[in-house]
Design an enzyme around this catalytic site. Structure first.
Site, PDB file in Angstrom:
ATOM      1  N   TRP A   1       0.808  -1.340   0.132  1.00  0.00           N
ATOM      2  CA  TRP A   1      -0.040  -0.172   0.029  1.00  0.00           C
ATOM      3  C   TRP A   1       0.909   1.299  -0.069  1.00  0.00           C
ATOM      4  O   TRP A   1       0.294   2.464   0.042  1.00  0.00           O
ATOM      5  CB  TRP A   1      -0.926   0.051   1.240  1.00  0.00           C
ATOM      6  CG  TRP A   1      -2.001  -1.154   1.040  1.00  0.00           C
ATOM      7  CD1 TRP A   1      -2.084  -2.082   0.105  1.00  0.00           C
ATOM      8  CD2 TRP A   1      -2.955  -1.242   2.131  1.00  0.00           C
ATOM      9  NE1 TRP A   1      -3.299  -2.642   0.239  1.00  0.00           N
ATOM     10  CE2 TRP A   1      -3.739  -2.425   1.548  1.00  0.00           C
ATOM     11  CE3 TRP A   1      -3.373  -0.796   3.213  1.00  0.00           C
ATOM     12  CZ2 TRP A   1      -4.996  -2.894   2.169  1.00  0.00           C
ATOM     13  CZ3 TRP A   1      -4.409  -1.393   4.042  1.00  0.00           C
ATOM     14  CH2 TRP A   1      -5.085  -2.533   3.389  1.00  0.00           C
ATOM     15  N   LYS A   2       2.098   1.122   0.135  1.00  0.00           N
ATOM     16  CA  LYS A   2       3.090   2.301   0.116  1.00  0.00           C
ATOM     17  C   LYS A   2       2.568   3.340   1.141  1.00  0.00           C
ATOM     18  O   LYS A   2       1.999   2.924   1.965  1.00  0.00           O
ATOM     19  CB  LYS A   2       3.415   2.847  -1.399  1.00  0.00           C
ATOM     20  CG  LYS A   2       3.812   1.597  -2.115  1.00  0.00           C
ATOM     21  CD  LYS A   2       4.131   2.131  -3.462  1.00  0.00           C
ATOM     22  CE  LYS A   2       4.528   1.023  -4.372  1.00  0.00           C
ATOM     23  NZ  LYS A   2       5.325   1.453  -5.633  1.00  0.00           N
TER      24      LYS A   2
ATOM     25  N   HIS B   1      12.701  -2.789  -0.969  1.00  0.00           N
ATOM     26  CA  HIS B   1      11.926  -2.303  -2.052  1.00  0.00           C
ATOM     27  C   HIS B   1      12.845  -1.110  -2.800  1.00  0.00           C
ATOM     28  O   HIS B   1      13.411  -0.494  -2.131  1.00  0.00           O
ATOM     29  CB  HIS B   1      10.553  -1.834  -1.701  1.00  0.00           C
ATOM     30  CG  HIS B   1       9.748  -1.233  -2.740  1.00  0.00           C
ATOM     31  ND1 HIS B   1       9.873  -0.026  -3.506  1.00  0.00           N
ATOM     32  CD2 HIS B   1       8.718  -2.070  -3.187  1.00  0.00           C
ATOM     33  CE1 HIS B   1       8.985  -0.042  -4.362  1.00  0.00           C
ATOM     34  NE2 HIS B   1       8.331  -1.322  -4.410  1.00  0.00           N
TER      35      HIS B   1
ATOM     36  N   GLU C   1      12.121   1.462  -4.063  1.00  0.00           N
ATOM     37  CA  GLU C   1      11.988   2.841  -3.906  1.00  0.00           C
ATOM     38  C   GLU C   1      12.699   3.105  -2.373  1.00  0.00           C
ATOM     39  O   GLU C   1      13.258   4.299  -2.230  1.00  0.00           O
ATOM     40  CB  GLU C   1      10.578   3.351  -3.229  1.00  0.00           C
ATOM     41  CG  GLU C   1       9.509   3.309  -4.853  1.00  0.00           C
ATOM     42  CD  GLU C   1       8.146   2.870  -4.318  1.00  0.00           C
ATOM     43  OE1 GLU C   1       7.519   2.685  -3.737  1.00  0.00           O
ATOM     44  OE2 GLU C   1       7.391   2.737  -5.377  1.00  0.00           O
TER      45      GLU C   1
ATOM     46  N   GLU D   1      11.119  -7.100  -9.237  1.00  0.00           N
ATOM     47  CA  GLU D   1      10.429  -5.961  -9.494  1.00  0.00           C
ATOM     48  C   GLU D   1      11.307  -5.030 -10.368  1.00  0.00           C
ATOM     49  O   GLU D   1      12.172  -4.264  -9.804  1.00  0.00           O
ATOM     50  CB  GLU D   1       9.960  -5.126  -8.373  1.00  0.00           C
ATOM     51  CG  GLU D   1       9.173  -5.701  -7.356  1.00  0.00           C
ATOM     52  CD  GLU D   1       8.372  -4.990  -6.541  1.00  0.00           C
ATOM     53  OE1 GLU D   1       7.022  -4.922  -6.750  1.00  0.00           O
ATOM     54  OE2 GLU D   1       8.758  -4.090  -5.775  1.00  0.00           O
TER      55      GLU D   1
ATOM     56  N   GLY E   1       5.088   1.062 -11.074  1.00  0.00           N
ATOM     57  CA  GLY E   1       4.153   2.510 -11.067  1.00  0.00           C
ATOM     58  C   GLY E   1       4.183   3.346 -12.305  1.00  0.00           C
ATOM     59  O   GLY E   1       3.723   4.539 -12.501  1.00  0.00           O
TER      60      GLY E   1
ATOM     61  N   SER F   1       3.591  -2.880 -12.107  1.00  0.00           N
ATOM     62  CA  SER F   1       2.491  -2.512 -12.748  1.00  0.00           C
ATOM     63  C   SER F   1       1.491  -3.754 -13.251  1.00  0.00           C
ATOM     64  O   SER F   1       1.021  -3.991 -14.446  1.00  0.00           O
ATOM     65  CB  SER F   1       2.824  -1.746 -14.175  1.00  0.00           C
ATOM     66  OG  SER F   1       3.489  -0.623 -13.746  1.00  0.00           O
TER      67      SER F   1
ATOM     68  N   GLY G   1       1.564  -2.673  -6.514  1.00  0.00           N
ATOM     69  CA  GLY G   1       1.199  -1.481  -5.737  1.00  0.00           C
ATOM     70  C   GLY G   1       0.089  -0.840  -6.120  1.00  0.00           C
ATOM     71  O   GLY G   1      -0.949  -1.033  -5.366  1.00  0.00           O
ATOM     72  N   GLY G   2      -0.102   0.157  -6.959  1.00  0.00           N
ATOM     73  CA  GLY G   2      -1.193   0.664  -7.432  1.00  0.00           C
ATOM     74  C   GLY G   2      -2.367  -0.153  -7.409  1.00  0.00           C
ATOM     75  O   GLY G   2      -3.628   0.509  -6.990  1.00  0.00           O
TER      76      GLY G   2
HETATM   77  P1  PGA Z   1       3.025  -0.945  -8.993  1.00  0.00           P
HETATM   78  O1  PGA Z   1       4.232  -1.169  -7.888  1.00  0.00           O
HETATM   79  O2  PGA Z   1       2.301  -2.090  -8.882  1.00  0.00           O
HETATM   80  O3  PGA Z   1       2.274   0.334  -8.581  1.00  0.00           O
HETATM   81  O4  PGA Z   1       3.960  -1.044 -10.108  1.00  0.00           O
HETATM   82  C1  PGA Z   1       4.739  -2.391  -7.354  1.00  0.00           C
HETATM   83  C2  PGA Z   1       5.662  -2.222  -6.268  1.00  0.00           C
HETATM   84  O5  PGA Z   1       6.110  -0.905  -5.903  1.00  0.00           O
HETATM   85  O6  PGA Z   1       5.740  -3.085  -5.313  1.00  0.00           O
END
Ligand code: PGA
Length: 255
Positions: free
Chosen positions: A10-11, A97, A99, A169, A175, A214, A235-236
């Site tokens: 969920w970030k 991750h 990020e 990933e 994203g 994605s 993610g999204g």
């Molecule tokens: P995303 O993110 O599905 O929005 O691309 C995946 C993630 O960062 O784990």
């Protein structure tokens, strides 16, 4: 046989109220048929863990966190340790991750130390690996991914992935709406499994390797249909219960 897994990252999203609503929707509609065949995990921000944990209690949906400190306790302002997360009922923690690596200075070494601390607390790390677009275009995808995996072997030994999950990933797919093709992803997943197998065959054959970047209800079935893709880190699309559950359903159909 590896049970497919779908984990929602969920970030930095949601409020106490919306996190509870999302968790409730996932927990109440995931039961019929899906949850028997796929392990479902949600990873809210740490300040929402207590409330989400209460919602998930006595359901089959599991709780995860998005990061953990390598240290158990002490003068580490702003950090949360693995044993503290365990107290909230976290069974999984996302580690490394992209990020965290690109925005918050996590390195291979610090990610491996976090991985080790999480495993020592009896929690399953979801260890993230993946290349940037530059890495891919310069033919360095596997060198980068293998160095990320190697850091765990260096810190934890040959069985460093024995009770872990790996998430592949590609950074360029996170994203961005750009997804690795199922063949591109399968190629890397198979090489990850081979790399782990060279250290520990048994672990490699049981290791769940999730794809992230994605993934959505339209591409999930084809990706998870590949032999070495054992689910997704989402993610999204994890922020809408209908989309997340559609991905869970696609994974359950592969079981
Ligand atoms: P995303 O993110 O599905 O929005 O691309 C995946 C993630 O960062 O784990």
């Amino acid at each position: 046989m590896r049970t497919p897994m779908v984990a929602g990252n969920w970030k930095l999203n949601g409020s106490r109220e919306s996190a509870v609503t999302l968790a409730s929707e996932i927990a109440s509609t995931s039961v019929a048929g899906i949850a028997d065949n796929v392990e479902i995990v949600v990873c809210p921000v740490s300040v929402h863990l207590a409330e989400v944990s209460a919602v998930l209690k006595s359901t089959s949906v599991k709780l995860g966190a998005q990061n953990a400190c390598a240290e158990e306790k002490g003068a580490f302002t702003g950090e949360v340790s693995a044993s503290m997360l365990a107290e909230f009922g976290c069974e999984y923690v996302i580690i490394g991750h992209s990020e965290r690596r690109s925005l918050f200075g996590d390195t291979n070494e610090s990610c491996a130390a976090r991985h080790k601390a999480v495993a020592a607390a009896g929690i399953t790390p979801i260890f993230c690996v993946g290349e940037t677009l530059d890495d891919r275009e310069s033919g360095n995808t596997m060198a980068v991914v293998e160095s990320q995996l190697q850091s765990v072997f260096d810190a934890c030994g040959d069985n460093g992935f024995a009770s872990a999950v790996v998430a592949y990933e590609p950074v360029w797919a996170i994203g961005t709406g750009k997804t690795a093709t199922p063949d591109q992803a399968q190629e890397v997943h198979a090489q990850i499994r081979d790399f782990v197998a060279a250290r520990d065959q048994q672990t490699a054959s049981l290791l769940r390797i999730l794809y992230g970047g994605s993934m959505n209800p339209r591409n999930a079935a084809e990706l998870i249909g590949k032999p070495d893709i054992d689910g997704g880190l989402i993610g999204g699309a994890a922020l809408k219960s209908a989309d997340f559950l559609a991905i869970c359903q696609a994974a359950a159909a592969q079981a």
